[in-house]
Design a protein around this motif. Structure first.
Motif, PDB file in Angstrom:
ATOM      1  N   VAL A 228     -48.766  28.943 102.476  1.00 53.06           N
ATOM      2  CA  VAL A 228     -48.146  28.542 103.690  1.00 53.06           C
ATOM      3  C   VAL A 228     -46.495  28.070 103.105  1.00 53.06           C
ATOM      4  CG1 VAL A 228     -48.226  26.682 105.514  1.00 53.06           C
ATOM      5  CG2 VAL A 228     -50.066  27.810 104.631  1.00 53.06           C
ATOM      6  N   THR A 229     -45.630  28.411 103.770  1.00 53.70           N
ATOM      7  CA  THR A 229     -44.073  28.012 103.631  1.00 53.70           C
ATOM      8  C   THR A 229     -43.741  26.971 104.940  1.00 53.70           C
ATOM      9  OG1 THR A 229     -43.396  30.075 104.519  1.00 53.70           O
ATOM     10  CG2 THR A 229     -43.899  30.060 102.300  1.00 53.70           C
ATOM     11  N   LEU A 230     -42.654  26.492 104.642  1.00 55.03           N
ATOM     12  CA  LEU A 230     -41.695  25.792 105.603  1.00 55.03           C
ATOM     13  C   LEU A 230     -40.689  26.902 106.329  1.00 55.03           C
ATOM     14  CD1 LEU A 230     -41.136  22.248 104.329  1.00 55.03           C
ATOM     15  CD2 LEU A 230     -43.368  23.209 105.873  1.00 55.03           C
ATOM     16  N   ASP A 231     -40.568  26.547 107.407  1.00 49.65           N
ATOM     17  CA  ASP A 231     -39.139  27.483 107.933  1.00 49.65           C
ATOM     18  C   ASP A 231     -38.080  26.764 107.291  1.00 49.65           C
ATOM     19  OD1 ASP A 231     -38.040  29.280 110.194  1.00 49.65           O
ATOM     20  OD2 ASP A 231     -37.045  27.202 110.567  1.00 49.65           O
ATOM     21  N   ALA A 232     -37.085  27.831 106.944  1.00 45.21           N
ATOM     22  CA  ALA A 232     -35.815  27.682 106.363  1.00 45.21           C
ATOM     23  C   ALA A 232     -35.066  26.317 107.093  1.00 45.21           C
ATOM     24  CB  ALA A 232     -34.832  28.615 106.161  1.00 45.21           C
ATOM     25  N   THR A 233     -35.076  26.332 108.180  1.00 45.52           N
ATOM     26  CA  THR A 233     -34.223  25.331 108.960  1.00 45.52           C
ATOM     27  C   THR A 233     -34.976  23.916 108.804  1.00 45.52           C
ATOM     28  OG1 THR A 233     -33.546  26.725 110.957  1.00 45.52           O
ATOM     29  CG2 THR A 233     -33.487  24.522 111.210  1.00 45.52           C
ATOM     30  N   LEU A 234     -36.254  24.028 109.062  1.00 47.39           N
ATOM     31  CA  LEU A 234     -37.108  22.684 109.064  1.00 47.39           C
ATOM     32  C   LEU A 234     -36.882  22.251 107.485  1.00 47.39           C
ATOM     33  CD1 LEU A 234     -39.202  20.581 109.799  1.00 47.39           C
ATOM     34  CD2 LEU A 234     -40.993  22.391 109.205  1.00 47.39           C
ATOM     35  N   GLU A 235     -37.244  23.154 106.396  1.00 43.82           N
ATOM     36  CA  GLU A 235     -36.967  22.739 105.174  1.00 43.82           C
ATOM     37  C   GLU A 235     -35.567  22.064 104.756  1.00 43.82           C
ATOM     38  OE1 GLU A 235     -38.585  24.326 100.701  1.00 43.82           O
ATOM     39  OE2 GLU A 235     -37.791  25.676 102.037  1.00 43.82           O
ATOM     40  N   GLY A 236     -34.569  22.843 105.466  1.00 44.93           N
ATOM     41  CA  GLY A 236     -33.075  22.252 105.419  1.00 44.93           C
ATOM     42  C   GLY A 236     -32.747  20.838 105.886  1.00 44.93           C
ATOM     43  N   ALA A 237     -33.610  20.670 107.132  1.00 43.21           N
ATOM     44  CA  ALA A 237     -33.633  19.282 107.897  1.00 43.21           C
ATOM     45  C   ALA A 237     -34.310  18.212 106.772  1.00 43.21           C
ATOM     46  CB  ALA A 237     -34.203  19.468 109.181  1.00 43.21           C
ATOM     47  N   ILE A 238     -35.467  18.594 106.059  1.00 44.21           N
ATOM     48  CA  ILE A 238     -35.840  17.583 105.450  1.00 44.21           C
ATOM     49  C   ILE A 238     -34.922  17.235 103.956  1.00 44.21           C
ATOM     50  CG2 ILE A 238     -37.811  17.177 103.999  1.00 44.21           C
ATOM     51  CD1 ILE A 238     -39.404  18.966 105.822  1.00 44.21           C
ATOM     52  N   LEU A 239     -34.412  18.429 103.671  1.00 48.01           N
ATOM     53  CA  LEU A 239     -33.590  17.957 102.133  1.00 48.01           C
ATOM     54  C   LEU A 239     -32.128  17.690 102.495  1.00 48.01           C
ATOM     55  CD1 LEU A 239     -34.348  21.492 100.257  1.00 48.01           C
ATOM     56  CD2 LEU A 239     -35.388  19.072  99.812  1.00 48.01           C
ATOM     57  N   GLY A 240     -31.735  17.621 103.712  1.00 39.49           N
ATOM     58  CA  GLY A 240     -30.415  17.034 104.275  1.00 39.49           C
ATOM     59  C   GLY A 240     -30.853  15.741 104.799  1.00 39.49           C
ATOM     60  N   GLY A 241     -31.804  15.291 104.966  1.00 38.60           N
ATOM     61  CA  GLY A 241     -31.853  13.844 105.596  1.00 38.60           C
ATOM     62  C   GLY A 241     -31.644  12.932 104.668  1.00 38.60           C
TER      63      GLY A 241
END
Length: 702
Positions: A588-601
């Motif tokens: 299972v992977t994370l959507d790129a936008t969701l993962e970017g939101a987590i890393l950029g938070g």
């Protein structure tokens, strides 16, 4: 001042003794005083022998070389004094040279100087060739070995200080012991020559007494050769025997000292303890009895000896089968005294039982819970790679009658209820509808499945309907196993890590030297191992793990980076937990936008890890759980390396069957099957990543 005055008489003993030796060498003394000194000489020889036999280790009698020197000087001084009396008054016969010499010359050898010469020769041969020569050889070899090992012992002490294993005071004491040991065996190597020289001197003194006695008797006193031989030779032989007996005792003491092996017991206890095995006495009795039945052998001697050996075997066997229990008298403790044991609990893991469940640990009823817990401890130790500390099971007045608790370090981590005299029927998903099994509804505490507490008589019915039935001890043990497995990293401490390192030192010394104690101390190594166990990497096969750690240390010593590098190197071992060899890994992977939101938070300033918003975290955990239910098995969540720790901490409690891996930890040869992308639908509703402190319009423009 008072202590100095008290010590003054003791300090004057040695100078006074040396002065007395000088008097014996130079001045003539009366026969009565000579007898007193002969008795003193024998007493000293017996005392030295007893001290040598009762010493627990050779260094306990470190003054023996000096004592041997002065005892030898005393004996030689007595030889000089007795020679003077024998030659001056020997023509008078009888007790002219004192009662001691007369007794030895008359009673011990029957007044026959020829027998006395033979006895003296035999004692001299035993002393010189057997005892003294053997003791001298042992002293020489021991001194050589001790001196050769001295640099290694000093280096071992320095290494223990550097590793923090001993204090400076302990090191100072060990260095003193090493120095005393080297000095002692070096001195014993030289002191053994005293005994050999004393034996030679005794032989020469006897010859001088015989020759001079013949000459003085015939020339000065007009005696015939037969009369001179009877008087002077008899006294000379008695004098030689008087001196040879203490010399033989001191030789035995020297041999006992240098042939000792360090033990917690004295020589008598050491020998007696090693001869107390009954298996050695039965063959002795049988062999003596077999020899005794031979017609030519004296049966009246061999048969009683065989009976005595058999009695010793029987007594030792009974003593081994029924050891004597020594009851210790309890020490009276003052009522106002409080010890540290009264206010602290040294047990890490404790299982507390209500009074209704105490029968589960009753030995009269088989103690089923003790057996289950012991099996769990062994299995967890085998799986995790270190020996788990002892568990403690005790009753608790605070718990309900049917309640149990698992505490770690005094903190309750899990609790539940068990029904004594009942069985737990668990619905694992295979129970038919309308099964007809009745009982008290509950849920399985380990896997949260629907369950019923049923009577033991309904077990067969429940099993036929598809239930899994377990007894209360299994319920408690399985629940404890699940929680201990989840908290297994908390069970690893410095003592367990030290035992692991010590075990590997013999098999992989170079690997241990590359890691411990430099650059990783015991505390740092314990922290790394606990983090790896928390991530699911057991240390049951420590060599590959430590090899990866040693290679990672060549690049960095940062804690988080070390963990990431070791995990990347051991990625195949992580995947093997949920995927068989040759199978495709469900991913299972994370959507790129969701993962970017987590890393950029927002980033946690203490740990440097991204903080996941609660609603977002709940959504990710729910979607991962759905995928686990759909695949009916564990799955892997593949994310970018900076997000792995945050997501692993999120899913560890909410979806523990999901293995969170960074893309770096996925082996290139591992085939995968992407079964879902989390956040693809929600990504349109998520705001873009916002840098801390950035204006809203700049984010929108981006």
């Amino acid at each position: 001042m008072i202590e100095r005055l008290r010590a003054a008489p003791a300090a004057m003993v040695l100078p006074f003794g040396i002065f007395a030796l000088f008097v014996l060498f130079v001045l003539p003394i009366p026969p009565l005083l000579l007898d007193i000194f002969f008795v003193l000489n024998m007493a000293i020889a017996f005392a030295v022998l007893m001290v040598a036999l009762n010493a627990r280790k050779p260094l306990d009698f470190s003054s023996f070389p000096s004592v041997l020197l002065f005892a030898t000087l005393l004996r030689l001084a007595l030889n000089v004094a007795s020679t003077r009396i024998v030659l001056v008054k020997g023509h008078e016969g009888g007790n002219a040279a004192g009662d001691i010499i007369a007794s030895f010359s008359q009673f011990l050898v029957g007044g026959n100087f020829a027998v006395g010469l033979f006895v003296f020769s035999i004692l001299l041969i035993i002393n010189m060739i057997v005892i003294t020569k053997g003791a001298g050889r042992v002293s020489e070899v021991s001194a050589r070995f001790v001196l050769d090992a001295l640099p290694g012992k000093q280096m071992a002490i320095d290494a223990d200080i550097a590793a923090g294993l001993i204090s400076a005071d302990d090191a100072r004491e060990r260095r003193r012991e090493v120095t005393v040991e080297a000095d002692f065996y070096g001195s014993m190597d030289g002191a053994s020559k005293f005994v050999k020289g004393d034996a030679i001197a005794a032989l020469l003194i006897l010859g001088v007494n015989i020759i001079a006695g013949f000459a003085l008797g015939m020339i000065s006193h007009g005696l015939s050769a037969a009369e001179a031989g009877e008087l002077y030779v008899t006294l000379a032989v008695g004098d030689a025997l008087v001196a040879q007996v203490p010399a033989l005792l001191l030789s035995i003491a020297a041999a006992a000292i240098v042939t000792r092996v360090s033990d917690t017991r004295d020589l008598s206890g050491q020998i007696g303890g090693q001869f107390s095995d009954p298996r050695g006495w039965l063959p002795v009795a049988l062999i003596l009895a077999a020899i005794g039945v031979v017609p030519a052998m004296p049966q009246m001697i061999f048969m009683p000896a065989a009976a005595i050996a058999g009695a010793i075997w029987w007594a030792l066997r009974n003593r081994a089968a029924h050891p004597v229990v020594v009851e210790e008298i309890p020490e009276e403790i003052p009522p106002d005294r409080i010890d540290i044991a009264d206010v602290s609990d040294q047990t890490l893991v404790t299982i507390e039982l209500g009074y209704g469940l105490v029968h589960l640990v009753d030995e009269a009823k088989g103690a089923p819970l003790l057996t289950r817990i012991t099996g769990i401890r062994k299995q967890l130790s085998r799986d995790l790679g270190f020996v788990l500390p002892q568990f403690r099971i005790r009753d608790s007045l605070d718990a309900g009658a049917n309640e149990y608790r698992l505490t770690m370090g005094g903190l309750v981590v899990v609790q539940g209820t068990a029904k004594l005299g009942k069985l737990l029927a668990i619905d694992t998903g295979e129970v038919r509808s309308g099964h007809g099994v009745t009982g008290e509804a509950t849920r399985d505490p380990s896997f949260d499945c629907p369950a019923l507490w049923i009577d033991p008589g309904a077990r067969d019915h429940a099993v036929s309907e598809g239930f899994l039935t377990v007894d209360p001890s299994t319920v408690i043990a399985t629940h404890a196993n699940q929680e201990l497995l989840a908290q297994s990293h908390q069970l690893l401490g410095p003592e367990e890590v030290r035992a692991l390192i010590d075990d590997l030192k013999d098999r992989a010394p170079a690997l241990i030297e590359a890691i411990h104690p430099d650059p990783l101390s015991l505390a740092a190594l314990t922290r790394i191992f606990r983090a790896l166990i928390a991530d699911g990497i057991a240390i049951s096969h420590p060599q590959p793990l430590l090899t990866s750690l040693a290679l990672a240390l060549q690049t960095t010593q940062d804690f988080d980076t070390l963990i990431d590098m070791v995990r990347a190197d051991l990625g195949a071992r992580l995947i093997a937990r949920i995927c068989e060899p040759g199978e495709r890994l469900p991913v299972v992977t994370l959507d790129a936008t969701l993962e970017g939101a987590i890393l950029g938070g927002i980033i946690d300033p203490t740990s440097g890890q991204p903080l996941i918003e609660p609603d977002c975290g709940s959504m990710i955990a729910a979607r991962v759980s759905n995928h686990i239910e759909q695949t009916k098995g564990p799955v892997a969540l593949i994310v970018q390396p900076p997000a792995r720790r945050a997501l692993a901490g999120l899913l560890r409690q909410r979806a523990n069957r999901c293995l969170v891996l960074s893309i770096n930890e996925l082996p290139a040869t591992q085939s995968v099957e992407v079964i879902g992308v989390i956040g693809a639908e929600e990504s349109q509703q998520l705001p873009p990543p916002m840098a801390k402190g950035a204006p809203m319009q700049e984010v929108n423009a981006a």
